[in-house]
Design a protein around this motif. Structure first.
Motif, short mmCIF file in Angstrom:
data_model
loop_
_atom_site.label_atom_id
_atom_site.label_comp_id
_atom_site.label_asym_id
_atom_site.label_seq_id
_atom_site.Cartn_x
_atom_site.Cartn_y
_atom_site.Cartn_z
N ILE A 176 1.08 -1.29 -0.17
CA ILE A 176 0.00 0.10 0.11
C ILE A 176 1.03 1.24 -0.28
N ARG A 177 1.65 1.27 1.04
CA ARG A 177 3.10 2.69 0.66
C ARG A 177 3.54 2.00 -0.45
N ILE A 178 3.93 1.12 -0.95
CA ILE A 178 4.99 1.23 -1.92
C ILE A 178 4.57 1.09 -3.70
N LEU A 179 3.34 1.39 -3.52
CA LEU A 179 2.92 0.27 -5.51
C LEU A 179 2.42 2.42 -6.04
N GLU A 180 2.35 1.76 -7.47
CA GLU A 180 1.85 2.71 -8.06
C GLU A 180 0.76 2.64 -8.17
N ARG A 181 0.05 3.89 -8.50
CA ARG A 181 -1.44 3.71 -9.16
C ARG A 181 -1.62 3.06 -10.52
N ARG A 182 -2.52 2.55 -10.15
CA ARG A 182 -2.81 1.42 -10.69
C ARG A 182 -2.10 0.20 -11.35
N GLY A 183 -1.35 0.16 -10.38
CA GLY A 183 0.24 -1.04 -10.22
C GLY A 183 -0.76 -2.43 -10.17
N ASN A 184 -0.06 -3.65 -9.68
CA ASN A 184 -0.71 -4.48 -10.41
C ASN A 184 0.50 -5.30 -8.95
N ALA A 185 -0.16 -6.41 -8.56
CA ALA A 185 0.09 -7.17 -7.60
C ALA A 185 -0.07 -9.25 -7.84
N ILE A 186 0.49 -9.33 -7.20
CA ILE A 186 0.57 -11.55 -7.23
C ILE A 186 0.61 -11.44 -5.70
N TYR A 187 -0.69 -11.90 -4.96
CA TYR A 187 -0.19 -12.29 -3.80
C TYR A 187 -0.60 -14.49 -3.97
N LYS A 188 1.06 -15.47 -2.89
CA LYS A 188 0.42 -16.22 -2.69
C LYS A 188 0.05 -16.44 -1.33
N ILE A 189 -1.20 -16.75 -1.63
CA ILE A 189 -2.02 -17.70 -0.28
C ILE A 189 -1.55 -18.99 -0.03
N PHE A 190 -2.07 -19.28 1.20
CA PHE A 190 -2.38 -20.44 1.49
C PHE A 190 -3.75 -20.96 1.97
N GLN A 191 -4.58 -21.53 1.42
CA GLN A 191 -6.00 -21.47 1.23
C GLN A 191 -6.36 -22.45 2.60
N GLY A 192 -8.23 -21.47 3.34
CA GLY A 192 -8.32 -21.90 4.88
C GLY A 192 -9.36 -20.83 5.54
N VAL A 193 -9.44 -20.94 6.33
CA VAL A 193 -10.70 -20.07 6.75
C VAL A 193 -10.77 -18.90 6.57
N SER A 194 -9.45 -17.97 6.58
CA SER A 194 -8.66 -16.64 7.03
C SER A 194 -8.82 -16.13 5.01
N THR A 195 -9.16 -17.33 4.02
CA THR A 195 -9.22 -16.77 2.50
C THR A 195 -10.02 -15.72 2.61
N ARG A 196 -11.01 -15.75 2.28
CA ARG A 196 -12.74 -15.13 2.07
C ARG A 196 -11.95 -13.99 2.51
#
Ligand SMILES: C[S@@+](CC[C@H](N)C(=O)[O-])C[C@H]1O[C@@H](n2cnc3c(N)ncnc32)[C@H](O)[C@@H]1O
Length: 199
Positions: free
Chosen positions: A142-162
């Motif tokens: 949130i602090r370092i990304l340019e407006r309209r920038g893109n991202a990929i985040y890996k997540i392990f699926q589980g109860v907090s995914t949603r």
């Protein structure tokens, strides 16, 4: 031999043939082919970059006019065209260090996060640890990304995914879950594709 193991071996063999440091490189190649996350000349940072497969792919995609920076707890062997910081995503000084590295008044076009904690084998614990790491990645993004920038985040699926995906959706115009073919079917990792940072 089971199909999943055959596929894993296939990507391991391909990584060796094509000079990639990890079979993970193919996950980023496949995700980028589908979603066009990284473009020529982009400034890219990856959290959890060792041993460097994604960094190799990112360096090829941005070309000589781009910039690629990796962060990991582990030391990584140098790679031409990329810089590295050894440290942790939860270091309170990290945002400042990243902004200093990219230069005054500049931000990153793309954030990649492929972090995995040391797994305990107890799924609920590993899931929560992984989401906690990735939430740190979001806070830094949130602090370092340019407006309209893109991202990929890996997540392990589980109860907090949603709830975590909902958090991401507050910050990006488009959020999609993706499981590239190079990601093992039996692994519960997923990638959240986030396009168009709202700033
Ligand atoms: C699956 S590997 C990344 C593979 C990499 N994307 C590649 O293509 O070679 C996950 C990495 O997350 C890193 N990691 C785990 N906790 C971290 C933290 N607190 N800060 C930074 N990196 C972390 C690990 O050290 C590990 O190298």
């Amino acid at each position: 031999m089971k199909l999943t193991k055959a596929r894993r071996d296939q990507y391991r063999k391909l990584a060796k043939q094509q000079g990639y440091r990890s079979r993970a490189a193919f996950k980023l190649l496949q995700l980028n082919k589908s979603y066009k996350i990284i473009k020529n000349s982009d400034k890219v940072v990856e959290f959890g970059c060792a041993p460097g497969g994604w960094i190799q792919v990112a360096t090829q995609l941005v070309g000589p006019s781009g910039f690629v920076l990796g962060l990991d707890l582990k030391e990584i062997n140098p790679l031409a065209g990329a810089s590295f910081i050894k440290g942790s995503i939860d270091d309170p000084l990290l945002t400042q260090i990243l902004l200093q590295t990219i230069g005054p008044n500049d931000k990153f076009d793309v954030v990649l996060s492929d972090m995995s904690p040391n797994v305990s084998g107890i799924w609920e614990i590993d899931h929560e640890r992984q989401i906690s790491l990735t939430r740190h990645a979001l806070l830094v993004s949130i602090r370092i990304l340019e407006r309209r920038g893109n991202a990929i985040y890996k997540i392990f699926q589980g109860v907090s995914t949603r709830s975590f995906v909902n958090e991401l959706a507050e910050h990006f115009a488009l959020v999609k879950l993706s499981k590239p073919p190079a990601s093992r079917q039996e692994s519960s990792e997923l990638y959240v594709i986030c396009l168009g940072f709202k700033g």
